[in-house]
Motif scaffolding. Structure first.
Motif, short mmCIF file in Angstrom:
data_model
loop_
_atom_site.label_atom_id
_atom_site.label_comp_id
_atom_site.label_asym_id
_atom_site.label_seq_id
_atom_site.Cartn_x
_atom_site.Cartn_y
_atom_site.Cartn_z
N ILE A 118 0.20 0.39 8.02
CA ILE A 118 -0.44 0.41 6.30
C ILE A 118 -0.38 -1.14 5.73
O ILE A 118 -0.43 -1.32 4.51
CB ILE A 118 0.41 1.14 5.54
CG1 ILE A 118 2.09 0.30 5.76
CG2 ILE A 118 0.49 2.38 5.73
CD1 ILE A 118 2.88 1.76 5.19
N GLY A 119 -0.29 -2.08 6.77
CA GLY A 119 -0.35 -3.25 6.49
C GLY A 119 -2.18 -3.60 5.92
O GLY A 119 -3.26 -3.13 6.09
N ARG A 120 -1.82 -4.80 4.63
CA ARG A 120 -3.54 -4.80 4.37
C ARG A 120 -4.39 -5.04 5.49
O ARG A 120 -5.59 -5.12 5.35
CB ARG A 120 -3.72 -5.98 3.10
CG ARG A 120 -2.76 -5.33 2.09
CD ARG A 120 -3.38 -6.81 0.74
NE ARG A 120 -2.59 -6.25 -0.17
CZ ARG A 120 -3.23 -5.56 -1.06
NH1 ARG A 120 -3.90 -5.33 -0.91
NH2 ARG A 120 -2.32 -5.40 -2.40
N ARG A 121 -3.78 -5.79 6.70
CA ARG A 121 -4.70 -6.67 7.87
C ARG A 121 -3.65 -5.47 9.32
O ARG A 121 -2.45 -5.78 9.33
CB ARG A 121 -5.34 -8.00 8.05
CG ARG A 121 -6.02 -8.55 6.74
CD ARG A 121 -5.56 -10.41 7.87
NE ARG A 121 -6.66 -10.23 6.12
CZ ARG A 121 -7.03 -11.73 5.90
NH1 ARG A 121 -5.95 -12.75 6.66
NH2 ARG A 121 -7.69 -12.16 5.40
N ARG B 148 0.75 -1.04 -0.34
CA ARG B 148 0.01 -0.31 0.13
C ARG B 148 0.71 1.53 0.36
O ARG B 148 0.33 2.34 0.71
CB ARG B 148 -1.07 0.07 0.96
CG ARG B 148 -1.61 -1.64 1.49
CD ARG B 148 -2.46 -1.36 2.56
NE ARG B 148 -3.55 -0.39 1.97
CZ ARG B 148 -4.83 -0.48 2.89
NH1 ARG B 148 -4.78 -1.21 4.47
NH2 ARG B 148 -5.81 0.20 2.59
N LEU B 149 1.94 1.46 -0.94
CA LEU B 149 3.19 2.70 -0.29
C LEU B 149 2.16 3.47 -1.52
O LEU B 149 2.67 4.36 -0.78
CB LEU B 149 4.08 2.05 -1.09
CG LEU B 149 5.22 3.33 -0.99
CD1 LEU B 149 5.53 3.94 0.07
CD2 LEU B 149 6.37 2.86 -1.56
N ARG C 14 2.06 -6.79 16.25
CA ARG C 14 3.33 -6.11 16.09
C ARG C 14 3.59 -4.79 16.18
O ARG C 14 4.11 -4.09 16.34
CB ARG C 14 4.48 -6.37 15.11
CG ARG C 14 4.44 -6.24 13.82
CD ARG C 14 4.62 -7.33 12.98
NE ARG C 14 5.26 -6.88 10.97
CZ ARG C 14 4.64 -8.55 10.34
NH1 ARG C 14 4.30 -9.51 11.13
NH2 ARG C 14 3.89 -7.90 8.91
N ALA C 15 2.21 -4.03 15.29
CA ALA C 15 2.41 -2.55 14.73
C ALA C 15 1.87 -2.03 16.27
O ALA C 15 2.60 -1.48 16.73
CB ALA C 15 1.69 -2.33 13.63
N LEU D 297 -2.96 3.94 14.39
CA LEU D 297 -4.24 3.78 13.80
C LEU D 297 -4.03 2.80 12.42
O LEU D 297 -3.48 3.39 11.48
CB LEU D 297 -4.58 5.77 13.09
CG LEU D 297 -5.26 5.75 12.27
CD1 LEU D 297 -6.90 5.81 13.00
CD2 LEU D 297 -5.50 7.18 11.34
N PRO D 298 -4.85 1.90 12.28
CA PRO D 298 -4.94 1.11 11.37
C PRO D 298 -5.73 1.72 9.86
O PRO D 298 -5.87 2.53 10.24
CB PRO D 298 -6.01 -0.28 12.36
CG PRO D 298 -6.79 0.01 13.20
CD PRO D 298 -5.68 1.56 13.60
N MET D 299 -4.74 1.45 8.77
CA MET D 299 -5.60 1.91 7.79
C MET D 299 -7.21 1.74 7.50
O MET D 299 -7.33 0.08 6.91
CB MET D 299 -4.55 1.58 6.87
CG MET D 299 -4.46 2.80 5.32
SD MET D 299 -4.00 1.83 4.01
CE MET D 299 -2.86 3.29 3.51
N PRO D 300 -7.80 2.66 7.78
CA PRO D 300 -8.98 2.58 8.25
C PRO D 300 -9.85 2.12 6.68
O PRO D 300 -11.46 1.17 6.33
CB PRO D 300 -10.17 3.46 8.40
CG PRO D 300 -9.04 4.79 8.20
CD PRO D 300 -7.53 3.95 8.34
N PHE D 301 -9.27 2.62 5.55
CA PHE D 301 -10.00 2.24 4.56
C PHE D 301 -9.00 2.60 3.11
O PHE D 301 -7.85 2.42 3.33
CB PHE D 301 -10.83 3.63 4.06
CG PHE D 301 -11.80 4.00 4.74
CD1 PHE D 301 -13.29 3.38 5.50
CD2 PHE D 301 -11.88 5.53 5.88
CE1 PHE D 301 -13.79 3.54 6.40
CE2 PHE D 301 -12.56 5.30 7.19
CZ PHE D 301 -13.65 4.52 7.37
#
Length: 599
Positions: A561-564, A434-435, A568-569, A581-585
């Motif tokens: 910014i992982g897909r899920r 997702r870069l 570890r993050a 903040l997990p990448m919500p969208f």
């Protein structure tokens, strides 16, 4: 929360109508409290921009209030003298004697006041409103006037802010029972309210079990003050009386959560763990042994314990999920957590007192030394009560006698400069994932930072070390050029990236700026701080520098910014004392809105 998030999610018309019904019910409760004289509880915070939806809601509220109750406006730039009352400067100077005037708060006794754009209210205005709501009166001890007058009023605060900078003060929010959000409601849903004019009595009982559930719910939402719990008790009684009941039940608590807690929550509790995960550990023994162990327990005590501990969380989560669009809970949680951990720093920087420029504060008595400016009106106000005595003492014919002790000097507060440091994981795994979306989100945030005249910098870590691609600058074109040329691929030297960001943040701190670090990574690392490969050493080095960043007190955000979402993050964010903040969208615009809310 940004209202545009609702548009991205695609809120259903049914949910808009449900939110509108809650808003109308809140107006009904507010009007009922005013009629019954419960002005201390008659307070409501309305998140809404000026527009037809807000006007329609205000029309509903006016129709519910008694005909003899007026709704007055508190100007944003209102002075302390106008709020409190006291000495009328013009009439005092003309008459040569002290002439008092009635302030807005005392004049609004047994009526309603509303504060537009409440987030821009001066600290002095907030303090006076809070004090009047606590005591029910206004006390004047200034300019030779000593008086106390009743000031019981309902209060409506409009929150037009799009970010945390202009949000309503927590001191004021804590004293408002009702909280609604009209921003996501379209005009087609703001139709008939279907509400009635209610008259109720005070005889409503509430059990100790319900009280305990209310305390558990308010604490679970992150509201540690006792006021929200006391407000919830009063609100549930009103809701029960609307239904013609003499005792509060769980349905009243569920509705009260929507009207009082959801839109001011500082956190949203995580859903309970599935039963499948706990059953294998809780049932290692044969069924016969379990049955023998459960027999000594009285059945009624077990049921009461479950009702008292499990019920609040389950009911709360169901209510929240029914009241808000899917996917918004995680965004609300991240936004609330960021506001909770922020103290004096933020997107506008720390406040510092100045003598020449900035936002004006209340003038204070002081000497006219170099660099200070005289507040003429405040000086004349301080001198006015003593004019007759001074004329008699001096025998002078001067109409106005001003002495050195009367001097009041102006004060201002300024915001220090802020510096946002973007730290981007450009390794091979992220580049494949997702870069490109992260680049798009950063570009939007760069534009917003430029509009606020913030400093921005860009750090990339890939291969064997982290590298400062863009030193702190205000040049938007240069920042975008560096971002566009950001390559991807190679190892993941996460420790070096955090170390580089911490060093740059410390340099910005020495320059008098407030640094904020935004780290975009999935938390994985395979290159240690020395540039050597090995996941174990790389993870240990990354955690070590993350702890250093957490201990430094720097404001930071970790965007997974992982897909899920990765464990570890999340663990790394805890070590950094950062907002996780997990990448919500899946689009850059939504990510930029989420990061913006946490800054």
């Amino acid at each position: 929360m940004d209202g545009t998030v609702f548009q991205d999610i695609g809120m259903a018309d049914e949910l808009e109508q449900a939110l509108w019904s809650d808003a109308c019910l809140a107006a009904q409760v507010f009007a009922a409290l005013v009629k019954d004289g419960q002005f201390q509880n008659a307070g409501i915070a309305v998140k809404a921009q000026a527009g037809p939806v807000r006007d329609i809601w205000m029309d509903h509220l006016r129709a519910l209030l008694p005909a003899d109750v007026t709704i007055g406006q508190i100007p944003i730039d209102v002075s302390v003298e106008r709020l409190l009352g006291g000495l009328d400067l013009g009439r005092t100077l003309a008459a040569g004697r002290a002439v008092e005037m009635t302030g807005l708060l005392a004049a609004a006794d047994c009526n309603v006041l509303f504060l537009p754009v409440a987030g821009l209210a001066e600290d002095s205005t907030v303090s006076l409103l809070a004090a009047s709501r606590d005591t029910g009166d206004v006390r004047i001890e200034r300019d030779g006037v000593s008086d106390a007058r009743p000031a019981r009023f309902g209060l409506i605060c409009f929150d037009e802010s799009e970010d945390a900078d202009d949000a309503i003060s927590k001191v004021l929010l804590d004293r408002l029972m009702l909280h609604i959000d009209l921003r996501s409601i379209s005009i087609r849903s703001a139709g008939s309210s279907g509400i009635k004019d209610e008259i109720f009595s005070q005889e409503t009982a509430i059990s100790d079990q319900i009280r305990g559930q209310i305390c558990a719910v308010t604490a679970a939402f992150g509201l540690i003050s006792m006021r929200p719990a006391m407000q919830m008790v009063a609100l549930t009684k009103v809701l029960a009386q609307f239904q013609g009941r003499t005792e509060v039940d769980e349905d009243d608590v569920a509705v009260a959560i929507r009207l009082s807690l959801v839109h001011r929550a500082l956190q949203i509790p995580a859903p309970p763990e599935p039963d499948e995960q706990t059953e294998p550990e809780q049932q290692p023994s044969p069924p016969e042994e379990q049955h023998s162990q459960e027999q000594p327990k009285p059945d009624n005590q077990g049921d009461a314990a479950e009702a008292q501990t499990d019920m609040p969380d389950d009911m709360m989560l169901e209510t929240v999920q029914a009241s808000m669009p899917p996917g918004l809970l995680a965004y609300l949680q991240a936004s609330a957590a960021a506001q909770k951990r922020r103290s004096k720093t933020g997107r506008r920087g720390a406040k510092t007192l100045g003598a020449k420029r900035g936002r004006p504060l209340t003038s204070r008595k002081g000497a006219l030394t170099t660099g200070k400016r005289l507040d003429l009106v405040a000086t004349l106000r301080a001198a006015a009560p003593w004019q007759r005595a001074r004329r008699l003492a001096t025998g002078s014919d001067l109409k106005v006698h001003v002495r050195k002790d009367d001097f009041h000097v102006r004060r201002y507060h300024q915001h220090s400069e802020t510096s946002t440091i973007f730290v981007v994981d450009a390794s091979g795994s992220t580049a494949l994932n997702r870069l490109s979306e992260a680049k798009g989100a950063i570009e939007i945030l760069l534009g917003e930072s430029y509009a606020r005249r913030d400093y921005v910098s860009l750090i990339s870590f890939r291969g064997r070390e982290g590298q400062v691609l863009l030193p702190p600058t205000r040049a938007l074109v240069r920042a975008k050029r560096s971002l566009a040329s950001l390559p991807g691929g190679g190892g993941t030297p996460l420790a070096s990236g955090i170390q580089t960001a911490l060093a740059l943040a410390q340099e910005e701190w020495k320059r008098g700026r407030d640094p904020s670090i935004v780290l975009l990574t999935d938390g994985s690392a395979n290159v240690d701080a020395k540039g050597q490969g090995g996941r174990k050493n790389a993870a240990e080095d990354a955690e070590r520098y993350a702890r250093q960043l957490g201990l430094s007190g720097m404001s930071s955000i970790l965007v997974d910014i992982g897909r899920r979402p990765q464990k570890r993050a999340r663990h790394l964010a805890q070590l950094m004392d950062a907002v996780y903040l997990p990448m919500p969208f899946a689009d850059a615009k939504s990510l930029s809105q989420a990061v913006k809310a946490t800054q």
